[in-house]
Design an enzyme around this catalytic site. Structure first.
Site, short mmCIF file in Angstrom:
data_model
loop_
_atom_site.label_atom_id
_atom_site.label_comp_id
_atom_site.label_asym_id
_atom_site.label_seq_id
_atom_site.Cartn_x
_atom_site.Cartn_y
_atom_site.Cartn_z
N ARG A 101 23.22 12.72 38.07
CA ARG A 101 22.92 11.86 36.91
C ARG A 101 21.64 12.36 36.25
O ARG A 101 21.65 13.36 35.57
CB ARG A 101 22.84 10.40 37.38
CG ARG A 101 23.05 9.36 36.28
CD ARG A 101 23.03 7.97 36.87
NE ARG A 101 21.75 7.62 37.46
CZ ARG A 101 20.76 6.99 36.81
NH1 ARG A 101 20.91 6.60 35.59
NH2 ARG A 101 19.61 6.72 37.44
N LYS B 291 22.26 8.10 47.86
CA LYS B 291 21.50 8.17 46.59
C LYS B 291 20.03 8.51 46.75
O LYS B 291 19.20 8.19 45.91
CB LYS B 291 21.63 6.84 45.80
CG LYS B 291 23.05 6.44 45.56
CD LYS B 291 23.78 7.47 44.73
CE LYS B 291 25.17 7.68 45.19
NZ LYS B 291 25.76 8.93 44.72
N THR C 71 22.97 15.22 47.89
CA THR C 71 23.63 16.36 47.23
C THR C 71 22.63 17.53 47.10
O THR C 71 22.97 18.69 47.35
CB THR C 71 24.13 15.94 45.84
OG1 THR C 71 24.80 14.69 45.95
CG2 THR C 71 25.03 16.97 45.22
N HIS D 138 25.17 9.49 56.79
CA HIS D 138 24.31 8.44 56.24
C HIS D 138 23.92 7.43 57.32
O HIS D 138 23.24 6.46 57.03
CB HIS D 138 25.06 7.67 55.14
CG HIS D 138 25.14 8.38 53.81
ND1 HIS D 138 24.12 9.15 53.30
CD2 HIS D 138 26.11 8.38 52.85
CE1 HIS D 138 24.48 9.61 52.10
NE2 HIS D 138 25.68 9.17 51.81
#
Ligand code: PAP
Length: 340
Positions: free
Chosen positions: A297, A73, A77, A140
């Protein structure tokens, strides 16, 4: 990449049993619906532990590899789309009308090592030798947990960091949208519990501070090896960041490209607005449990203000203070809740 060939040997067969046994002895916690295990200082969701251990055990880096590293997060992406677009830009027409990002989610173009490549391989070793150079991967895992071959080879690492407030809020929304967690009814008490976990280092691939500091320190020591980027910096000055990133990757923009506005075209192609408009990101899925659209988002800096109470924000700011004490402070993002 989708049809990875598997090769077997005795050591790999044993790995699965060892992992199962190991799990019983590791400190554990719960993250939404999953157990999480503390493995060598890294909090691992149960369903990714095998992938993390297999990746660490088997991955052999090439000098030409490019590895994107990030906490969940924090801009993964986005960076996947930017790195893919920079490295492959000459393969597509100037206006990028036929670009793979128009039909594939960025996660399908750069696969995650522990989440995709080394997950559910039953202790086997995926054959990555056929992938043309430069191989693009993502992870990650923390710097400390990277396989030695990544640290010891000349491969390059792109790290992206995001302020802990927006990172937490983005994680919070993501897990509540993730299909296995659907049905959970969040309230303030639950949010407090998860802020506490996050701030105590107990979050997927956490602790947050160790992650950021590990890559940041390495980027200071070896600037050819690790580039340290900030999500907020990319939002503020995307073109300057793209130029820096392309140079680091060994794919600098030429004067002609700059004149032809190629940098801006890549920024536009990879923008949140543009990715959201692609059909694949509106209705596509990365797996049965995962709709592509939950990765895209709001992408705002400071969105946390709408969700965190002042008490929760102060709790997270203490993490930022810990980073400052260790010598790191963001060039683009600071709060002063504690002193205000
Ligand atoms: P991942 O770790 O699961 O891959 P990651 O991509 O790192 O997730 O983070 C998702 C966040 O990046 C989301 O932030 P938000 O929840 O605060 O909105 C998402 O909106 C944002 N994001 C995804 N793609 C882009 C993009 N192209 N530009 C800017 N932000 C983006």
């Amino acid at each position: 990449m989708e049809t990875l060939e598997l090769t077997n040997n005795k050591a790999q067969e044993n790995l699965l049993d060892e992992i199962k046994e190991l799990q019983l002895s590791l400190p554990n916690e719960t993250w939404f619906v999953w157990p999480m295990y503390l493995y060598q200082g890294l909090w691992c969701l149960s369903y990714i532990l095998e992938g993390i251990i297999s990746f660490k055990t088997h991955f052999q880096a090439h000098d030409t590899d490019i590895i994107l590293a990030s906490l969940p997060k924090t801009g993964t992406t986005w960076l996947k789309s930017l790195i893919f677009a920079i490295v492959n830009r000459t393969k597509f027409s100037d206006d990028f009308t036929q670009h793979p990002l128009r039909t594939k989610n960025p996660h399908a173009l750069i696969e995650h090592l522990e989440i995709n490549v080394y997950k559910e391989v039953n202790g086997n070793k995926p054959d990555l030798s056929e992938i043309p150079s430069p191989r693009l991967f993502a992870t990650h895992v923390s710097y400390l947990s990277l396989p030695d071959s990544i640290k010891n080879s000349k491969c390059r690492i792109v790290y992206v960091c995001r302020n802990p407030f927006d990172t937490f809020v983005s994680i919070w929304h993501f897990f509540l949208e993730f299909e296995p967690c659907k049905g959970i009814k969040p309230d303030l008490v639950m949010m407090e519990k998860y802020v506490d976990k996050f701030c105590s280092g107990v979050s997927p691939w956490g602790p947050y501070e160790d992650h950021v500091l590990g890559y940041w320190k390495e980027s200071k020591k070896n600037q050819q090896k690790v580039i340290f980027l900030e999500y907020e910096g990319l939002k503020k000055e995307p073109e300057a960041h793209l130029k820096r990133l392309a140079e680091f990757l060994g794919y600098p923009f030429s004067e002609v490209e700059e004149k032809n506005n190629v940098i801006n075209k890549i920024v536009e192609l990879c923008s949140l607005k543009s990715l959201k408009e692609m059909e694949v990101n509106k209705i596509g899925r990365l797996s049965t449990k995962f709709e592509n659209k939950i990765l895209l988002r709001k992408g705002e800096v400071g969105d946390w203000n709408k969700y965190l109470t002042p008490t929760l924000a102060k709790r997270i700011e203490e993490m930022q203070e810990k980073l400052k004490k260790a010598g790191f402070s963001s060039s683009y993002y600071q709060t002063n809740l504690i002193t205000s």
